[in-house]
Design a protein around this motif. Structure first.
Motif, PDB file in Angstrom:
ATOM      1  N   LYS A 279       0.817  -1.308   0.111  1.00 29.81           N
ATOM      2  CA  LYS A 279      -0.008   0.104  -0.078  1.00 29.81           C
ATOM      3  C   LYS A 279       0.865   1.286   0.214  1.00 29.81           C
ATOM      4  N   ILE A 280       2.035   0.977   0.502  1.00 31.17           N
ATOM      5  CA  ILE A 280       2.836   2.546   0.641  1.00 31.17           C
ATOM      6  C   ILE A 280       4.229   2.338  -0.140  1.00 31.17           C
ATOM      7  N   GLY A 281       4.452   1.007  -0.968  1.00 27.92           N
ATOM      8  CA  GLY A 281       5.824   0.831  -1.399  1.00 27.92           C
ATOM      9  C   GLY A 281       5.906   1.890  -2.854  1.00 27.92           C
ATOM     10  N   HIS A 282       4.927   2.283  -3.416  1.00 33.16           N
ATOM     11  CA  HIS A 282       4.933   3.118  -4.490  1.00 33.16           C
ATOM     12  C   HIS A 282       5.110   4.763  -4.098  1.00 33.16           C
ATOM     13  N   ILE A 283       5.407   4.973  -2.845  1.00 34.27           N
ATOM     14  CA  ILE A 283       5.426   6.400  -2.527  1.00 34.27           C
ATOM     15  C   ILE A 283       6.706   6.631  -2.126  1.00 34.27           C
ATOM     16  N   HIS A 284       7.270   7.630  -2.663  1.00 38.39           N
ATOM     17  CA  HIS A 284       8.966   8.248  -2.406  1.00 38.39           C
ATOM     18  C   HIS A 284       8.797   8.700  -0.917  1.00 38.39           C
TER      19      HIS A 284
ATOM     20  N   ASN B 225      13.028  -1.718   2.216  1.00 40.83           N
ATOM     21  CA  ASN B 225      12.187  -0.839   1.585  1.00 40.83           C
ATOM     22  C   ASN B 225      12.640   0.434   0.562  1.00 40.83           C
ATOM     23  N   LYS B 226      12.915   0.196  -0.671  1.00 38.05           N
ATOM     24  CA  LYS B 226      13.515   0.879  -1.758  1.00 38.05           C
ATOM     25  C   LYS B 226      13.023   2.022  -1.882  1.00 38.05           C
ATOM     26  N   ASN B 227      11.520   2.346  -1.386  1.00 38.67           N
ATOM     27  CA  ASN B 227      11.275   3.624  -1.541  1.00 38.67           C
ATOM     28  C   ASN B 227      11.644   4.642  -0.489  1.00 38.67           C
ATOM     29  N   VAL B 228      12.068   4.207   0.507  1.00 45.27           N
ATOM     30  CA  VAL B 228      12.462   5.002   1.569  1.00 45.27           C
ATOM     31  C   VAL B 228      13.901   5.371   1.567  1.00 45.27           C
TER      32      VAL B 228
END
Length: 202
Positions: A91-96, A119-122
């Motif tokens: 649910k949040i993995g697509h948000i930078h 978590n690559k988006n963080v």
């Protein structure tokens, strides 16, 4: 997709735009924009800091939080984020997401790795004092009185401030995700409108 966008709630639901604003016409308002540059990224395996820009091409929308060392006794005020990263990653993995920490040593990053591991988006960004405070305040200009400087800030593709969220609570991270999706849908709708106008004129 066009029908979906036209019939969705994005036509009737409008998010706030925060920060200083200036009326430049009868129906026009110029909204405050946050800067893209000014950060120094500390890479995990490279102690030499390099300049870092949160540009609109690579990061059209993003959420950012400024974390002080004194927040360690409150789990750095990110339990809500931790919950999503560990149990609802889809649910949040697509948000930078940018976590900006104070100091050059990276000790906060080390402590927070358990929250953001795999978590690559963080991404972590580190700023030395007093630059940390000066840039922190750029994201909270003329903020509502109930908003704390440790809240997550949601930034849109025009670099306007669109929301503040308390990272300690799961419900606040859910609201961040929902409002992020809302902004992305509106952005996609506008792109479709612009493309349609171009095709109609050609």
């Amino acid at each position: 997709m066009w029908v979906l966008l036209e019939t969705s709630t994005i036509n009737s639901y409008k998010l706030h735009t925060y920060g200083p604003k200036k009326n430049i016409g009868r129906n026009d308002t110029l909204y405050y924009k946050v800067p893209d540059s000014g950060f120094t990224e500390l890479l995990k395996y490279n102690p030499a800091p390099i300049p870092f820009v949160i540009d609109s091409t690579n990061y059209p929308f993003y959420a950012i939080m400024f974390i002080k060392g004194i927040y360690s006794n409150e789990s750095y005020r990110v339990p809500g984020l931790w919950e999503y990263l560990n149990y609802k990653k889809e649910k949040i993995g697509h948000i930078h997401v940018f976590l900006v920490t104070e100091g050059k040593e990276g000790h906060i990053q080390t402590a927070l790795e358990k929250f953001t591991d795999n978590n690559k988006n963080v991404r972590f960004l580190s700023l030395a004092q007093p630059k940390f405070d000066s840039i922190n305040h750029l994201y909270f200009k003329e903020k509502p009185i109930h908003i704390d400087y440790s809240f997550f800030v949601l930034i849109d593709s025009k670099r306007n401030i669109r929301g503040y969220y308390d990272g300690r609570f799961v419900s606040e991270i859910k609201r961040l995700i929902d409002e992020y999706k809302h902004l992305r849908l509106k952005d996609e709708k506008q792109k479709l409108i612009n493309q349609n106008e171009i095709k109609s004129n050609s």
